[in-house]
Write an enzyme that holds these catalytic residues in place. Sequence first.
Site, short mmCIF file in Angstrom:
data_model
loop_
_atom_site.label_atom_id
_atom_site.label_comp_id
_atom_site.label_asym_id
_atom_site.label_seq_id
_atom_site.Cartn_x
_atom_site.Cartn_y
_atom_site.Cartn_z
N CYS A 84 0.82 -1.19 0.00
CA CYS A 84 0.00 0.00 0.00
C CYS A 84 0.86 1.25 0.00
CB CYS A 84 -0.89 0.02 1.24
SG CYS A 84 -1.84 -1.50 1.48
N GLU A 109 3.98 -6.14 4.81
CA GLU A 109 3.44 -7.43 5.23
C GLU A 109 4.10 -7.85 6.55
OE1 GLU A 109 1.03 -8.91 3.71
OE2 GLU A 109 1.07 -8.08 1.67
N ASN A 116 1.98 -0.06 5.39
CA ASN A 116 2.46 -0.49 4.08
C ASN A 116 3.40 -1.66 4.30
OD1 ASN A 116 3.55 -0.69 1.46
ND2 ASN A 116 5.07 0.89 1.87
N ASP A 175 -3.13 -8.84 8.53
CA ASP A 175 -1.92 -8.64 9.31
C ASP A 175 -1.86 -7.25 9.91
OD1 ASP A 175 -1.69 -7.63 6.72
OD2 ASP A 175 0.48 -7.91 6.63
N ARG A 214 -4.77 1.29 -0.94
CA ARG A 214 -4.69 -0.14 -0.70
C ARG A 214 -4.53 -0.95 -1.97
NH1 ARG A 214 -9.16 -4.51 1.54
NH2 ARG A 214 -7.64 -6.02 2.32
N SER A 216 11.31 -12.21 -4.85
CA SER A 216 12.57 -11.85 -5.52
C SER A 216 13.76 -12.44 -4.76
CB SER A 216 12.72 -10.33 -5.59
OG SER A 216 13.18 -9.81 -4.35
#
Length: 649
Positions: free
Chosen positions: A2, A77, A75, A100, A50, A363
């Site tokens: 976000c 996780e 913003n 979360d 969002r 990544s």
Amino acid sequence: MCGITGIFHPRSPDRPSEALLRRMNDIQFHRGPDEGSVHIEPHLGLGHRRLSIIDVATGQQPLFNEDGSVVVVFNGEIYNFQELAQELEAAGHVFRTKSDTEVIVHGWEQWGANCVQRFRGMFAFALWDRNRQTLFMARDRLGVKPLHWAQLPNGAVLFGSELKTITVHPDFPREMDDRAIEDYFAFGYIPDPRTIYKQAHKLAPAHTLLWKVGEPAPRIARYWDVSFEPDGKLSLAEACEQLREKLTESVKLRMISEVPLGAFLSGGVDSSAVVAAMAGLSDSPVKTCSIGFDVVSYNESEFARMVADRYRTDHYTETVKADDFGLIDRLASLYDEPYADSSAIPTYRVCELARKRVTVALSGDGGDETFGGYRRYKFHVREQALRDRLPAGLRHALFGTLGRIYPKLDQMPRMFRARATFQALARDAVDAYCHSVSILRDDDRALLFSPEFRKRLGGYRAREVFHEHARRAPTDDALSLIQYLDYNTYLPGDINTKVDRASMAHSLEVREPLMDHPLVEWAARLPSSLKLAGGEGKLVLKKALEPLLPNDVLYRPKMGFAVPLADWFRGPLRGEVQRVLKGDTLAGTGVFDAGMLARIADEHLGGQRDRSAMIWTLLMFERFVAGQDGRAAPGSGSRPEPAETALHA
């Protein structure tokens, strides 16, 4: 994933302007196109964009605790949120969502500022506690997610995921910071906590900011640091086994998603390791993507295909032309301040490609820093071994003289380009590493900058950034020290900045298994001999992956994500080089020596020297300056979004 933003009035109970807050929020629409909301009450306004990933149905933000006294915008996780939610529920907290985000508000209630110690993930958040009249902000340990803040002359505090959320405010002063300019021309990015503007700051990785109403300034504190105390009892075989377990755990945590998920696959060791772990955890083929180049020397797609074939991934490749320089203007606007890593171009393209098929991509970023993979690490360790054998006085006299008299042979093979090595050997370890990673070294910047600008710097040099971190470094081991420096400078300032802006430009979330902080802490305690041995970097990672990946992937020379700048500037961008380096924009800043700018252009275009890195750095700075002079009106470029909501207390 976000975008967050906000306005805080620490001196008065004023309510921020809703129209202004919406403008700040909407200018980062790309970070969260799914929903947008604002919350306003005395002292504070919060905005949130969002991109729905987890708890799509009920995870809207700003998000509140049970009685509405604590609110957060977030913003990132929190990968261990399910475990934390169970612990917090057992302590009596009531959860209304499965997101979360909610563990942050209850974690604050339960543990206060120490809540960040419990969070495992990538995050930047701003939390307001009405009862305590406190604003609390935090950024993750390795700086994966960004957070900027500034205080206006009237006392109001602005903050946001991207710098543009602050600069869009009509009262924000746009005076550039001379020291940030010096840093930029040394490193190609501006290290935390500086920004290009005097009045704006980045909250540094692993830091919190706490600001109580009535206090004149925030309390900024570091809450985590990596330790390099070696565990000498671990054998290579034991380390390989543990590494495979930790990598699998880290990847598994990052595969939690309610939207399509995949991975970047460059054909290098790090991304291949992540894909191999994902394949072992997934019942269906992993979606992978890579980009190739139409120039063989830059193309790694055949190695990506080897890994894709081995694990039968759902693989997709697109070829990018080597003359893909049309992104220059787009990149200049994307980063909000001068940023000169040219690999931002292929990074932007691979994010663009990934977003066509997935919303979340894993990544391999962070593997080189964690396991000692950069070639510069090998050279530095060898040079440091020689420094340690010679008295400092002798080194300075001998190699300092050689460094001054030896000619610059930029066009020759590396073995003949000894001047930089001599200069490095004359320095101490920190100065030498700063010298080796600088785009423009001390002598180049001394020639490039005008006498007036050098005077304004007052003796400041970019190497002070490295020395400040080195003074705090918990190690004097040659490899560990420069890994520590990269964790605090290059990784957050260059790599993470590049990936965050490129991915968010396409509303793509990128997750980073090799930057999982427990994995980083474990790897930091490995003896350096298990990371770099016999000239082989990432030794333990490669040995651990031998059962999982082809040797051609593990042990081939590192290529990197490069673009052919030198050819561009002597070919299709020749006229642009002339325009920028001999034009009015750079000369008008007062920063540069106009004669030196012209000389740089002539030397490169004439083939006498490769000045491509210096030209790219100047080109991106010119684009930034030009954008300041003719910037769009505040809020322009944002898209209307009918689902906007406002919450007022």
